[in-house]
Design an enzyme around this catalytic site. Sequence first.
Site, short mmCIF file in Angstrom:
data_model
loop_
_atom_site.label_atom_id
_atom_site.label_comp_id
_atom_site.label_asym_id
_atom_site.label_seq_id
_atom_site.Cartn_x
_atom_site.Cartn_y
_atom_site.Cartn_z
N ASP A 172 0.72 -1.29 -0.09
CA ASP A 172 0.05 0.16 -0.10
C ASP A 172 0.95 1.33 0.03
O ASP A 172 1.92 1.37 0.59
CB ASP A 172 -0.87 0.12 1.20
CG ASP A 172 -0.22 -0.16 2.63
OD1 ASP A 172 0.52 -0.92 2.57
OD2 ASP A 172 -0.82 0.74 3.50
N GLU A 217 0.02 -1.50 5.60
CA GLU A 217 1.04 -0.77 6.71
C GLU A 217 0.89 0.58 6.87
O GLU A 217 1.24 0.83 8.10
CB GLU A 217 2.37 -1.21 6.02
CG GLU A 217 3.57 -1.08 6.93
CD GLU A 217 4.26 0.44 6.78
OE1 GLU A 217 4.95 0.65 7.56
OE2 GLU A 217 3.83 1.23 5.97
#
Length: 388
Positions: A74, A136
Amino acid sequence: MSETSSRALAAKLIGFATVSGDSNLALISFVASYLEELGVECEVYYNEARTKANLFATIGPADRPGVILSGHTDVVPVDGQAWSVDPFQASEANGRLYGRGAADMKGFLACVLAAVPLLRARDLQHPVHLAFSYDEEVGCLGVRPMLAEIRKRAFRPLLCLIGEPTGMKPVLGHKGKLAMRCHVKGAACHSAYAPYGVNAIHAAAKLVGRLEEIGEALADPARRDARFDPPFSTVQTGLIRGGRALNIVPAECEFDFEVRSIPGDDAGEVVSRLQDYATAELLPRMRAVQGDTDIRLQELNAYPGLATARDSDAARLLAAIAGSDDFGTVAFGTEGGLYTEAGIPTVVCGPGSMDQGHKPDEYVTLEQLERCDAMLVKLADALCGALP
């Protein structure tokens, strides 16, 4: 340029707009297909909504401990940023590859994928595991269920290498983070009769002020750790919301704050001290006006810090493949503390710099990608024999 070079793969990965609020499944599908074409089987772990997934794959013998190469898929949003290039269409200029996630951290993921043919061709005595996670950037959320699966395996990995951008410098530590939300419930009334209400914004302001005092105490020279910058735990309030109109005493206010703690400091102590202040000083005065007023603290997310020992096997292997034992720390957080809590010693080293991460026109230099490629070749060499 080979379609399997780290440079080409980084450009491909940047093209997937995997902002944390959106799905990463297209990227995971691409990676799974790429690996399967190279003869590497993948395991995909979906979130409950099946909108995001982690990917785990093993190269080499599965009947013994190995090394995890870990990274998150991400990226942070680009909203409100003044980009001069398309953030989700990689572009190259002056030895730099531009795009959202180029540094943080699709450059590393690309280097790992580019190393797969080499790893497959080598006689590895210890396996390499690829662990690509989601979410994350919003609290190290996605890696947690993947770690739960890793813990079930008969052979726990020897170590984890997380490729966050460190300029290819070997890193053994970072601070932990605790993010909190404080809800203040006051009592509304017309502002002309302000003393008959309970102003939630005023109470919140006192709490924010107390947090600042707590933060100042954490900066005491006796508590400092010179390995970190800044060398002490920090507290900061980043968001506050409250009020409906100027002529209404606000009944609601909430604010978000975070604690970035060095090893040895307990972030929970900050929360406890704030709660003690609320209970002893503010709530009695608020409830003397109206009994159902309240102050409530809610944890938003947290991850532990990382403090791998310099004399550990993990540190020695990192020094060997990175070509340096000049170990450092970073100010930003990683999934490393969670791996360590799972019993997997963890180190950090990857291409790019967080000076470019999260900013418009984010980039990684081609020289950094080449250095990461070289590090992974050394890792392959090490895994073919006795580890340092």
